[in-house]
Design an enzyme around this catalytic site. Sequence first.
Site, PDB file in Angstrom:
ATOM      1  N   GLU A 213       0.826  -1.201   0.000  1.00 42.56           N
ATOM      2  CA  GLU A 213       0.000   0.000   0.000  1.00 42.56           C
ATOM      3  C   GLU A 213       0.861   1.251   0.000  1.00 42.56           C
ATOM      4  O   GLU A 213       1.867   1.327   0.699  1.00 42.56           O
ATOM      5  CB  GLU A 213      -0.912  -0.001   1.233  1.00 42.56           C
ATOM      6  CG  GLU A 213      -1.674  -1.300   1.326  1.00 42.56           C
ATOM      7  CD  GLU A 213      -2.961  -1.192   2.087  1.00 42.56           C
ATOM      8  OE1 GLU A 213      -3.335  -0.076   2.493  1.00 42.56           O
ATOM      9  OE2 GLU A 213      -3.590  -2.244   2.260  1.00 42.56           O
TER      10      GLU A 213
ATOM     11  N   CYS B 282       3.394   8.500   0.787  1.00 42.85           N
ATOM     12  CA  CYS B 282       3.720   7.656   1.932  1.00 42.85           C
ATOM     13  C   CYS B 282       4.043   6.252   1.409  1.00 42.85           C
ATOM     14  O   CYS B 282       3.219   5.613   0.770  1.00 42.85           O
ATOM     15  CB  CYS B 282       2.539   7.645   2.902  1.00 42.85           C
ATOM     16  SG  CYS B 282       2.821   6.615   4.348  1.00 42.85           S
TER      17      CYS B 282
ATOM     18  N   CYS C 183       4.428  -6.093   9.238  1.00 40.21           N
ATOM     19  CA  CYS C 183       5.466  -5.581  10.137  1.00 40.21           C
ATOM     20  C   CYS C 183       5.589  -6.525  11.324  1.00 40.21           C
ATOM     21  O   CYS C 183       4.606  -7.073  11.800  1.00 40.21           O
ATOM     22  CB  CYS C 183       5.084  -4.181  10.631  1.00 40.21           C
ATOM     23  SG  CYS C 183       6.380  -3.427  11.650  1.00 40.21           S
TER      24      CYS C 183
ATOM     25  N   CYS D 148       3.398  -3.073  17.449  1.00 40.61           N
ATOM     26  CA  CYS D 148       2.846  -1.977  18.258  1.00 40.61           C
ATOM     27  C   CYS D 148       1.346  -2.216  18.422  1.00 40.61           C
ATOM     28  O   CYS D 148       0.663  -2.580  17.465  1.00 40.61           O
ATOM     29  CB  CYS D 148       3.108  -0.637  17.579  1.00 40.61           C
ATOM     30  SG  CYS D 148       4.848  -0.379  17.262  1.00 40.61           S
TER      31      CYS D 148
ATOM     32  N   CYS E 140      -1.472  -0.334  16.134  1.00 40.50           N
ATOM     33  CA  CYS E 140      -1.264  -0.207  14.687  1.00 40.50           C
ATOM     34  C   CYS E 140      -1.860  -1.393  13.936  1.00 40.50           C
ATOM     35  O   CYS E 140      -1.617  -2.554  14.283  1.00 40.50           O
ATOM     36  CB  CYS E 140       0.240  -0.129  14.417  1.00 40.50           C
ATOM     37  SG  CYS E 140       0.664  -0.188  12.664  1.00 40.50           S
TER      38      CYS E 140
ATOM     39  N   LEU F 191       7.940   8.070  18.948  1.00 41.66           N
ATOM     40  CA  LEU F 191       8.073   8.099  20.406  1.00 41.66           C
ATOM     41  C   LEU F 191       6.791   7.569  21.040  1.00 41.66           C
ATOM     42  O   LEU F 191       6.808   6.602  21.791  1.00 41.66           O
ATOM     43  CB  LEU F 191       8.379   9.528  20.859  1.00 41.66           C
ATOM     44  CG  LEU F 191       8.505   9.749  22.360  1.00 41.66           C
ATOM     45  CD1 LEU F 191       9.717   9.029  22.919  1.00 41.66           C
ATOM     46  CD2 LEU F 191       8.580  11.252  22.691  1.00 41.66           C
ATOM     47  N   ASN F 192       5.697   8.241  20.735  1.00 41.27           N
ATOM     48  CA  ASN F 192       4.359   7.745  21.072  1.00 41.27           C
ATOM     49  C   ASN F 192       3.999   7.634  22.551  1.00 41.27           C
ATOM     50  O   ASN F 192       2.877   7.269  22.888  1.00 41.27           O
ATOM     51  CB  ASN F 192       4.099   6.380  20.421  1.00 41.27           C
ATOM     52  CG  ASN F 192       4.009   6.484  18.911  1.00 41.27           C
ATOM     53  OD1 ASN F 192       3.797   7.569  18.380  1.00 41.27           O
ATOM     54  ND2 ASN F 192       4.189   5.392  18.220  1.00 41.27           N
TER      55      ASN F 192
ATOM     56  N   ASN G 125      -5.818   6.820  14.826  1.00 49.96           N
ATOM     57  CA  ASN G 125      -6.838   6.412  13.858  1.00 49.96           C
ATOM     58  C   ASN G 125      -7.312   5.009  14.203  1.00 49.96           C
ATOM     59  O   ASN G 125      -6.493   4.104  14.332  1.00 49.96           O
ATOM     60  CB  ASN G 125      -6.252   6.392  12.438  1.00 49.96           C
ATOM     61  CG  ASN G 125      -5.894   7.793  11.975  1.00 49.96           C
ATOM     62  OD1 ASN G 125      -6.732   8.703  12.018  1.00 49.96           O
ATOM     63  ND2 ASN G 125      -4.654   7.989  11.558  1.00 49.96           N
TER      64      ASN G 125
ATOM     65  N   CYS H 141      -2.593   7.175   8.876  1.00 48.68           N
ATOM     66  CA  CYS H 141      -1.503   6.523   9.623  1.00 48.68           C
ATOM     67  C   CYS H 141      -1.998   5.309  10.379  1.00 48.68           C
ATOM     68  O   CYS H 141      -3.002   5.377  11.085  1.00 48.68           O
ATOM     69  CB  CYS H 141      -0.936   7.466  10.680  1.00 48.68           C
ATOM     70  SG  CYS H 141      -0.015   8.793  10.026  1.00 48.68           S
TER      71      CYS H 141
HETATM   72  N1  SAH Z   1       7.281   1.407  11.339  1.00 45.70           N
HETATM   73  C1  SAH Z   1       7.627   2.770  11.288  1.00 45.70           C
HETATM   74  C2  SAH Z   1       6.970   3.523  10.138  1.00 45.70           C
HETATM   75  C3  SAH Z   1       5.566   3.157   9.818  1.00 45.70           C
HETATM   76  S1  SAH Z   1       4.376   3.583  11.035  1.00 45.70           S
HETATM   77  C4  SAH Z   1       7.307   3.439  12.617  1.00 45.70           C
HETATM   78  O1  SAH Z   1       6.613   2.844  13.437  1.00 45.70           O
HETATM   79  O2  SAH Z   1       7.783   4.552  12.834  1.00 45.70           O
HETATM   80  C5  SAH Z   1       4.225   5.343  10.750  1.00 45.70           C
HETATM   81  C6  SAH Z   1       3.618   6.123  11.910  1.00 45.70           C
HETATM   82  O3  SAH Z   1       2.233   5.799  12.077  1.00 45.70           O
HETATM   83  C7  SAH Z   1       4.293   5.845  13.233  1.00 45.70           C
HETATM   84  O4  SAH Z   1       4.688   7.049  13.853  1.00 45.70           O
HETATM   85  C8  SAH Z   1       3.213   5.172  14.049  1.00 45.70           C
HETATM   86  O5  SAH Z   1       3.372   5.451  15.412  1.00 45.70           O
HETATM   87  C9  SAH Z   1       1.966   5.765  13.457  1.00 45.70           C
HETATM   88  N2  SAH Z   1       0.757   4.954  13.672  1.00 45.70           N
HETATM   89  C10 SAH Z   1       0.673   3.625  13.684  1.00 45.70           C
HETATM   90  N3  SAH Z   1      -0.623   3.241  13.896  1.00 45.70           N
HETATM   91  C11 SAH Z   1      -1.346   4.370  14.018  1.00 45.70           C
HETATM   92  C12 SAH Z   1      -2.748   4.633  14.223  1.00 45.70           C
HETATM   93  N4  SAH Z   1      -3.632   3.656  14.311  1.00 45.70           N
HETATM   94  N5  SAH Z   1      -3.138   5.925  14.275  1.00 45.70           N
HETATM   95  C13 SAH Z   1      -2.247   6.929  14.131  1.00 45.70           C
HETATM   96  N6  SAH Z   1      -0.934   6.745  13.922  1.00 45.70           N
HETATM   97  C14 SAH Z   1      -0.478   5.475  13.874  1.00 45.70           C
HETATM   98 FE1  SF4 Z   2       5.319  -1.616  12.599  1.00 44.44          FE
HETATM   99 FE2  SF4 Z   2       3.041  -0.248  12.919  1.00 44.44          FE
HETATM  100 FE3  SF4 Z   2       4.835  -0.345  14.907  1.00 44.44          FE
HETATM  101 FE4  SF4 Z   2       5.411   1.072  12.681  1.00 44.44          FE
HETATM  102  S1  SF4 Z   2       3.749   1.505  14.166  1.00 44.44           S
HETATM  103  S2  SF4 Z   2       6.739  -0.382  13.775  1.00 44.44           S
HETATM  104  S3  SF4 Z   2       4.361  -0.207  11.131  1.00 44.44           S
HETATM  105  S4  SF4 Z   2       3.687  -2.107  14.074  1.00 44.44           S
END
Ligand code: SAH
Ligand code: SF4
Length: 404
Positions: free
Chosen positions: A122, A161, A168, A172, A175, A275-276, A352, A395
């Site tokens: 995607e 993007c 992956c 996380c 995600c 960072l999150n 999201n 995202c």
């Molecule tokens: N794997 C890498 C890049 C892809 S994820 C990473 O984690 O940085 C890209 C971004 O989307 C990351 O900052 C992640 O924290 C964010 N992300 C993942 N799931 C999300 C969601 N459901 N809503 C908003 N942002 C999200």
């Molecule tokens: Fe993988 Fe999603 Fe975590 Fe990025 S945010 S490292 S895509 S699991």
Amino acid sequence: MSVDSSQLVHFDAAKLAKVSAPETGPSKRPLFGLDFEALAARMVELGEPAWRGKQLAEALYRQRVATLDEVTTLPLVLRQKLAKQGWEVGRPEIVQVFQSVDGTERYLIECRSGATSAETVETVWMPEGDEGEAGDGTDSFEAAGGQTGAAAKNWRRATICVSSQVGCAVNCKFCLTAKLGLQRNLSAGEITGQVIAVLDRQGIEVGRDRVNLVFMGMGEPFLNYDNFMGAVGLLVREAGLSPQRMTVSTSGIVPGIERFAEEPADVRPKLAISLNAPNDAIRAEIMPINRKWNIEAVIDAVRGVKLRPRERVTFEYVLLGGVTDKPEHAREVARLARRTGLPVKVNLIAWNPGPGIHYEMPREGAVDAFRAALARAGVPVYLRRPRGRDIYAACGQLKRTVEG
Ligand code: SAH
Ligand code: SF4
């Protein structure tokens, strides 16, 4: 929320059927993904001068040809010879497009050339971007003589993007891509091909139109490091894109950040860290990878990256309702940002939603309050606008592919 079929503007059923069908016959060899030197070497093997490799590279990455027939700079007999030896352009192809009410497009891109298994990945096109690019040095680059906007287009600055893996492995908790697990790495050609296919679809003229790339699609780029950096090399050296208009996001893979720190500035994208969370306890809960490399370890590695003048490191911060969006979290993030001693900026992203993920969106007002608290503390902060939520392009929503 489901994807409405009326938003599906191009659906090639025959091609998608092929995606799931196993390849038969001798496997084709893709030219796409090879750089100028490798192409020149192939030409020399065929008894041709090395500069034919340059012509081929131009055709693949600048003229964006999809078939060997279109490489008219090469003599017909040479094209026929290449085809006979099993070579093909082999660029990933857009097989499905979802259009959002906000102009965002989400693509399913088929990668099937060569010996690797056929997969769809995607890729997202965001006219006007999502504000994530603001304040990290790109604008000062533009002020210093960058490109002018695309006069004929209805956007001034667009963002693509890009995915680096199918699925992956990082897991996380918030995600959607994590739910897929890791299916496979993408090759350098497959990563580059997403960009070239979208530039082609949008009629982009490199050097005139302002297009940013964010490696923030499916996958963890630093767990597919060589192919990811290989793609950056192709995009910079062969396609002519600027690494200062590219941002790679990592969940904090320390060995990857350490390698990244060694990359020469002329091919190094900007760096974003997911960072999150304001501290290790919360981060470990929502990002299990934090147990391997905690916040301090990640920041230590980031300190090794030699930043360009005015460049900032981005901290991405997903606001999860009740989990990471409280006022005390904002204060903690501000302290953390200061403690790094690095030029940082924070990109806030309201979480999201996705099926099967049990978090909540931040409450009304929480996002603004969080942003205001960081701004008051003197931390540059931007809010990423969710783009294409209605088509699952925002995202963390990339996963719903053919089954969508
Ligand atoms: N794997 C890498 C890049 C892809 S994820 C990473 O984690 O940085 C890209 C971004 O989307 C990351 O900052 C992640 O924290 C964010 N992300 C993942 N799931 C999300 C969601 N459901 N809503 C908003 N942002 C999200
Ligand atoms: Fe993988 Fe999603 Fe975590 Fe990025 S945010 S490292 S895509 S699991």
